[in-house]
Design an enzyme around this catalytic site. Sequence first.
Site: not given
Ligand SMILES: [Zn+2]
Length: 398
Positions: A135, A171, A173
Amino acid sequence: MSDSVGVVWDDRLAEYDFGPGHPLAPVRVQLAMRLAAEFGLFAPGHVSLLTPVEPADEAAILRVHEAGYVEAVRRASSDPHFYDAARGLGTDDDPVFPDMHRAASRVAGASLLGARAIHSGEVQHAVNLAGGLHHALPGAAEGFCVYNDIAVAIAWLLDQGVERVAYVDVDVHHGDGVQAIFWDDPRVLTISIHESPASLFPGSGWPGDIGGPGAVGSAVNVALPAGTGDQGWLRALHGVVPDLLEAFRPQVLVTQQGVDSHFEDPLAHLLVSVDGQRMAFEALHRWAHRYADGRWLALGGGGYEWVNVVPRAWTHLIAEATGRPIRPDTEVPESFHAFVLEALGRQAPGRMTDGREPWPRPFDQGFDPADSVDAAILATREAVFPHYGLTAEPGLWF
Ligand SMILES: [Zn+2]
């Protein structure tokens, strides 16, 4: 002959620690390395420990992060009250901690060490469980990620003359940071399979997000509906990734194996099991050989059920990468139970399985347009496949 495999580790990687109660606690990685060691996965001659791990140098970090951001992280490293919302520092997700810059640089250094060992031919595969901080953005921290170790490693490979790197992120996300950093770079194919941004952080990663003007088709996003389990998740993986890897022909495959897709994960809404995750790791390994000549950098990522999920899933990952897959019904060693009880006062799971035997039907054998998972897969194929001369829609099936 077994692949030569390097496992990156250094106890100082645990210094990447946002403090008590934070979901991304270093104990998750320590437990995984411990369980893998209990299974003797580091012992075979073809497995080497890549250590020590030094922090990545500033030049390597500035390859993907803004100087102003790195400066802010440095300042935050010695100021417990540091707060900069625009830089994502000092927030609930990314609270500052002492020596944050060095700790985050060491995680980047770990993925870099793995990339270097693969590029030099020292190893075919390298695993860094402490990595996968997908991220982190060029100018800001986000979602427990300060420096994007993945992007640092990929940028270094490109600087060595590598022409095509494929990145696959499973993942739960969206891998937004890696996508953003290579959005307009046709040398890097980023594929992220995640829970729909409609129901999960970071709220990005729609099938129509396919890359910048100079790299159309180089970003790929599969947005799966909340509640998707092993069958749908594996169907999406197989229905999108191998065709694109075959067309893109990467020279190195970089993968992020966050395991927060699990049905026990407290932060997300997919219903994948450790068995489904193990099967995904097996497929990624196979594809690394088939499409990237075995050059595979496998990284950790999310996963917030510290005891029941992360250690078993990532032990399966190391077992797969080192060519010694663990039978699902294998018992978790007694010594690990004792360690977990002492360290966390918790009972570790009994076996290396959740008792699931997923068997996904290949998407290419047909799909059901009324099925929300199939619709998500098709939306991605329709957005991206034509850019590779591939057919998005296989025959209909009801
Ligand atoms: Zn994640």
